[in-house]
Design an enzyme around this catalytic site. Sequence first.
Site, PDB file in Angstrom:
ATOM      1  CG  ASN A   1      -8.347   5.236   3.806  1.00 59.27           C
ATOM      2  OD1 ASN A   1      -7.271   5.274   3.216  1.00 59.27           O
ATOM      3  ND2 ASN A   1      -8.661   4.239   4.620  1.00 59.27           N
TER       4      ASN A   1
ATOM      5  CD  GLU B   1      -9.162  -0.787   0.697  1.00 55.73           C
ATOM      6  OE1 GLU B   1      -8.151  -0.887  -0.045  1.00 55.73           O
ATOM      7  OE2 GLU B   1      -9.137  -1.049   1.904  1.00 55.73           O
TER       8      GLU B   1
ATOM      9  CE  LYS C   1      -7.494  -2.221   6.762  1.00 53.56           C
ATOM     10  NZ  LYS C   1      -7.739  -0.766   6.773  1.00 53.56           N
TER      11      LYS C   1
ATOM     12  CB  SER D   1      -0.883  -0.034   1.248  1.00 53.42           C
ATOM     13  OG  SER D   1      -1.558   1.189   1.402  1.00 53.42           O
TER      14      SER D   1
ATOM     15  CG  ASP E   1     -10.904  -0.896   5.045  1.00 58.09           C
ATOM     16  OD1 ASP E   1     -11.165  -1.538   6.077  1.00 58.09           O
ATOM     17  OD2 ASP E   1      -9.868  -0.204   4.959  1.00 58.09           O
TER      18      ASP E   1
ATOM     19  CE  LYS F   1      -4.875   0.174   0.468  1.00 53.65           C
ATOM     20  NZ  LYS F   1      -5.621  -0.591   1.493  1.00 53.65           N
ATOM     21  CG  LEU F   2      -1.486   3.602  -6.798  1.00 51.71           C
ATOM     22  CD1 LEU F   2      -1.635   4.405  -8.091  1.00 51.71           C
ATOM     23  CD2 LEU F   2      -0.021   3.584  -6.355  1.00 51.71           C
ATOM     24  CE  LYS F   3      -4.021   3.869   2.273  1.00 53.17           C
ATOM     25  NZ  LYS F   3      -5.255   3.501   2.960  1.00 53.17           N
TER      26      LYS F   3
ATOM     27  CG  ASP G   1      -7.761   2.505   0.635  1.00 50.13           C
ATOM     28  OD1 ASP G   1      -8.947   2.872   0.755  1.00 50.13           O
ATOM     29  OD2 ASP G   1      -7.056   2.120   1.578  1.00 50.13           O
TER      30      ASP G   1
ATOM     31  N   GLY H   1      -4.276  -4.389   6.023  1.00 53.47           N
ATOM     32  CA  GLY H   1      -3.200  -4.189   7.000  1.00 53.47           C
ATOM     33  C   GLY H   1      -3.391  -2.875   7.714  1.00 53.47           C
TER      34      GLY H   1
END
Length: 366
Positions: free
Chosen positions: A189, A212, A261, A134, A237, A160-162, A187, A289
């Site tokens: 968030n 995500e 998670k 990530s 998530d 995975k790219l934020k 992702d 994670g």
Amino acid sequence: MRIDAVELRRVSLPLAAPFRTSYGIEHERQAVLVRVAGEGTEGWGECVAMTEPLYSSEFADGAALVLSRHLAPRLVGRDVTAEGVAEALAPVRGHPMAKAALEMAVLDAELRGEGRSLGERLGATRELVPSGISLGIAGSIPELLDVVAAALAEGYQRVKLKVEPGWDLEPTRAVRERFGDILLQVDANGAYTVADIDHLAGFDDLDLLLIEQPLAEDELAGHAELARRLRTPVCLDESITSARSASEAIALGACGVVNVKPGRVGGYLEAVRIHDVCVATGVPAWVGGMLDTGLGRAGNVALAALPGFTLPGDLSASARWFDEDLTEPFVLEDGYLRVPTGPGLGVEPLPHVLAARTTDIDLIRP
Ligand code: NPG
């Protein structure tokens, strides 16, 4: 086992490099470790709540307090099995990460007593699990391309790219163009709203494994609408907090992929139940994670070895996060991490690192 004592240890580990997401930047990993002792055995757990309540409402100081005052006292002096921990703690509302740490410690102790590994207990069917990385929000696209190149050179099997508004389509497209056919996902968030659906549809020509948690945690209907409008699979998530909420989200069409998670869902045993829901509904799942130390990483790698975790997890080598991990480090073997086979978690804190990184100890006895 009868629990004689619960030791809570605050630890602080510097991160090898700062990690930036849509909700903030991390420089160190503070965690609350839990050690349960009883009947001649002991076990370790890790609470994954972060320093600040930015990923979810839990945070390390709060987790330490609720563990010390409200959760550990419900177990000390009692006879409990790992299966019974969630029920014993159920009167306390919320705090899944704190509860998960206690259940993990009891599970570790129980399995050490039996000489059995966590992987075996959870139903692992593989010896090695593919490792994904990530990557945080970078300062510039050239900087991002450099970190992706380094990750691929180390052998990471999926990137995975934020992303966040202002740092999304362009950097992701740059990675896709430069590195071609790699396994790539993003992702957010929860950084977007339903008003951004047309914009998010811009990811559809980038052939991503998934997007995500694009919207807020409680926006299941919004995620369902997004899932109808996007070709890119929507993965949840933060929204998935239990096997029940996973079933509901899947039934609503709010996600086509699930990130599991253990901390977020109250422990490894609930994580397995979510895995089972995903298998039963044919929804691909993977293990997330939380910048875990070697303790949590050991558990997550064991979990990821279950057959329904069909996508690579956020399971990096220890060195991705720490110059010095709390346990023997997890290292990449051709892009895979090896599932520990020793009793319980199969790892334990290295005494000198634990001593150097401990900032506080609290002992709870009957
Ligand atoms: O590999 O441990 C890891 C980190 C994976 O990006 C990762 N986790 O939103 O999933 C996430 C994110 C996260 C980081 C969550 C820190 C919470 C705290």
